[in-house]
Every structure is written in C-alpha cells, then in structure tokens.
Design a protein around this motif. Structure first.
Motif, PDB file in Angstrom:
ATOM      1  N   UNK A  73       0.629  -1.263   0.109  1.00 54.34           N
ATOM      2  CA  UNK A  73       0.041  -0.154   0.035  1.00 54.34           C
ATOM      3  C   UNK A  73       1.018   1.299   0.157  1.00 54.34           C
ATOM      4  N   UNK A  74       0.388   2.342  -0.614  1.00 52.19           N
ATOM      5  CA  UNK A  74       0.959   3.613  -0.682  1.00 52.19           C
ATOM      6  C   UNK A  74       0.057   4.449  -0.152  1.00 52.19           C
ATOM      7  N   UNK A  75       0.456   5.544   0.687  1.00 50.54           N
ATOM      8  CA  UNK A  75      -0.429   6.473   1.412  1.00 50.54           C
ATOM      9  C   UNK A  75      -0.199   7.840   1.145  1.00 50.54           C
ATOM     10  N   UNK A  76      -1.084   8.677   1.170  1.00 51.66           N
ATOM     11  CA  UNK A  76      -1.014   9.978   0.890  1.00 51.66           C
ATOM     12  C   UNK A  76      -1.978  10.560   0.261  1.00 51.66           C
ATOM     13  N   UNK A 120      -7.979  15.077  -5.608  1.00 49.85           N
ATOM     14  CA  UNK A 120      -7.139  14.871  -4.609  1.00 49.85           C
ATOM     15  C   UNK A 120      -8.154  13.886  -3.629  1.00 49.85           C
ATOM     16  N   UNK A 121      -7.739  12.813  -3.341  1.00 55.42           N
ATOM     17  CA  UNK A 121      -8.350  11.864  -2.337  1.00 55.42           C
ATOM     18  C   UNK A 121      -7.351  11.434  -1.492  1.00 55.42           C
ATOM     19  N   UNK A 122      -7.597  11.667  -0.275  1.00 54.98           N
ATOM     20  CA  UNK A 122      -6.822  11.073   1.109  1.00 54.98           C
ATOM     21  C   UNK A 122      -7.021   9.691   1.305  1.00 54.98           C
ATOM     22  N   UNK A 123      -5.988   8.853   1.143  1.00 52.58           N
ATOM     23  CA  UNK A 123      -6.372   7.264   1.260  1.00 52.58           C
ATOM     24  C   UNK A 123      -4.915   6.704   0.795  1.00 52.58           C
TER      25      UNK A 123
END
Length: 345
Positions: free
Chosen positions: A6-9, A19-22
């Motif tokens: 997984x890659x977060x940001x 722009x999606x936080x997750x």
C-alpha cells in the motif's frame, strides 16, 4: 501468493486528478484498488510521467552548440548532433543514453517516446541502454524502413526533409506508431505532415487556422516541447489554442538542449501558457500514454502500477494549498520520495 503493498497520501486520482486522501493498493504490478480514508501522511501520490517526445541519443552532446541555430544544431544529415552521433562509439552512445534514462526513471518518468537516429543500429543501441531499467522506451526508428521494423514505429524528421510516403505505408501495415515533426520553424511543412495521416505531430509552434482545422477534423494529437522551442529560437507554442483543437501532450525533446526533466517542462509550460495546471499534468501523464497506447498515466484500478510519491512536507512543498498546482509549478526531483514503476508479469 500475491505481491501486495500500500502507498499512502493525498492521491491524485483518475484523469482529473481528484485529490483523495487514502491508500493505493498495488498487487502484481497493477493498481488493485484505492481506499479513501484519513491517513497519517503528507505525501502526494502522482501518476508517473510519460515524456512524449525525446531524442535520447543526444545524451552524448549535452550543452553542445552554443550560439547555433536550429538547422546548425539538429538538421539532418550534417547538423551538429548528427556529426557528434557519427563520431561517438557504440559504447559511448549507449552509456550516455543509459544515464539519461536513469535520470528520467528516478524523477518519476514511466515511459518516453524516443525518435532514435542511426537506423537499425540506433534502435538496438536504445534497447541496450534501457535493458535492466524500469522505464519503458517507445522507440521510433528513423532513416530507413528497417529501423521501423526493429522498433515500435517510425519518427520522421519533417515533410520538408522528404516525402516519407513509403515509410508511412510500411508503418501503417506493421500496425506501429508514426510521428512527425511539423510547424517547428514555420508553417510550411504542416500540410505535408498532415497528408501522411500521422498518429501524432511534434512541435506545431506555427500553425495557421487551416492547419488547426485539419488537426481537429482528424483528431491528431500534438506533442509540444516549449523549452526546446525557446532555446532554438523558433518561438513557443500556443498551448491553449492547440488544446482547443486536439489532445496535447508534453515532451522534453533533445537532451543536448534540455534536461529530460518533466518537472522542469511542466513548470515552464504552466507559466508560459493560459492552460490550467490540471491540463498541464494531463499533458505530462495520460495524454502521452494514450498516444503510445500505454496502460499508465492514471491512478485508477487495473492500470499498471506506475506512479511516484512526493514528500509533501519537504522544505519546498510544505504548506501547499493546491496539490495539482504544487506538483506542476513547484515540485522537483529533490521532492521525490519514491518511484514505483511496475507492470504485470
């Protein structure tokens, strides 16, 4: 067992870079999913670039030719770049191209479309240079049909240099990509280029209304290289006008004149033109991918996992208010935290 990570940001998601936080879920070389939820990360997750027009062979001649005009620099067969390419050994050329490709890979470029001089041998040199790297080279041979057959297509110098009818027919029959320079120094070669029904045009600094109408009628994409055009003194493209008529992608052109940095090209294009930062990021990502029929340039499910991560808390980016504008107009290679260039087996 699946290779899953997984890659977060803040994820610039889809073709509009919402722009999606997750988290981006990567499995077996593809984007398997996107989870939208709060995360403890300032990172910005961006689709990897596609540099839609390059001359990587010029890597042997960086910053050569000060004071020379366009013809003296690059016109075949006796422009400076062609003389230097003939003088360089195979080993020198391959090593120089590999360094430029490595730089591109490290700065978030997933693929480049390269016009490769030197016939079949030039195409083979490019294959040797990219071997072992994760960046993909869509190589267009030049000078002879055999080079096209050994490559991913044909890259024509321009309609004023030849008719290219045989080469176009052979490329079409092979089902490969055909691109051609047009309108770089004046409009005189644009109709001749369009008569060949190309898959894309490069430059188009000097189109007239009839040319734009023909481009729109045929839906011919255009790749612009504004830094190169400025350096060679031919002017700069009206990106907004071109975008009103067709899809516009972005390239860095000759390595001898400019670094193959899509960050620098985006910033220049954004500050030069009246198009939005969002459109410039499209030019640098999925517009180029669509020209080359690549499954990247967008962060969405079932796309190849080709993306990069920017440190949103770097000294350069911290405090940004608009992530797309920050990526296009401010970010640079020093802000890159990680590059992920994977494809399915």
């Amino acid at each position: 067992m699946s290779d899953r990570r997984t890659i977060e940001g803040t994820i610039l998601r889809g073709k509009e870079f919402e722009a999606t936080e997750g988290r981006v879920i990567v499995a077996d070389g593809q984007i398997a999913g996107i989870e939208e939820e709060p995360v403890e990360s300032d990172d910005i997750v961006v689709p990897a670039f596609v540099n839609a027009h390059t001359h990587i062979g010029d890597s042997i001649a960086k910053e050569a030719g000060e004071g020379l005009d366009l013809d003296e620099l690059v016109a075949p067969p006796d422009g400076l770049k062609h003389r230097l390419l003939r003088e360089a050994s195979h080993e020198e050329t391959v090593a120089a191209m590999e360094r430029s490709l490595s730089f591109m890979e490290g700065s978030g470029t997933a693929a480049c479309i390269g016009f490769r001089e030197g016939g079949v041998e030039g195409v083979r040199a490019m294959a040797e240079a990219v071997e072992g790297l994760d960046i993909e080279s869509v190589t267009l041979g030049r000078e002879e049909i055999e080079a096209m057959e050994a490559a991913d297509g044909f890259g024509a110098s321009g309609a004023r240099d030849g008719e290219f009818g045989r080469e176009r027919t052979a490329t079409r029959e092979a089902g490969k990509l055909f691109g051609i320079h047009a309108g770089e120094r004046d409009p005189d070669d644009i109709n001749g280029a369009l008569d060949l029904d190309p898959d894309f045009l490069v430059h188009m600094v000097h189109p007239e209304r009839i040319h734009l109408e023909r481009v729109a009628d045929r839906d011919v994409p255009i790749v612009v290289c504004p830094r190169s055009n400025l350096v060679t003194g031919v002017g700069t493209p009206d990106i907004a006008e071109l975008a009103e008529h067709t899809t516009v992608a972005l390239g860095t052109d000759n390595v001898m004149l400019n670094s193959p940095s899509m960050f620098r090209e985006m910033e220049f294009a954004a500050k030069l033109s009246e198009v939005s930062a969002r459109y410039v990021l499209k030019m640098a990502t999925h517009h180029g991918a669509e020209i080359a029929d690549l499954n990247c340039g967008v962060i969405e499910e079932d796309r190849d996992a080709r993306l990069f991560v920017l440190d949103g808390d770097s000294d350069n980016l911290t405090g940004y208010q608009n992530p797309v504008r920050a990526v296009v107009r401010r970010a640079g290679i020093d802000d890159v935290r990680e590059v992920v260039l994977e494809t399915p087996d």
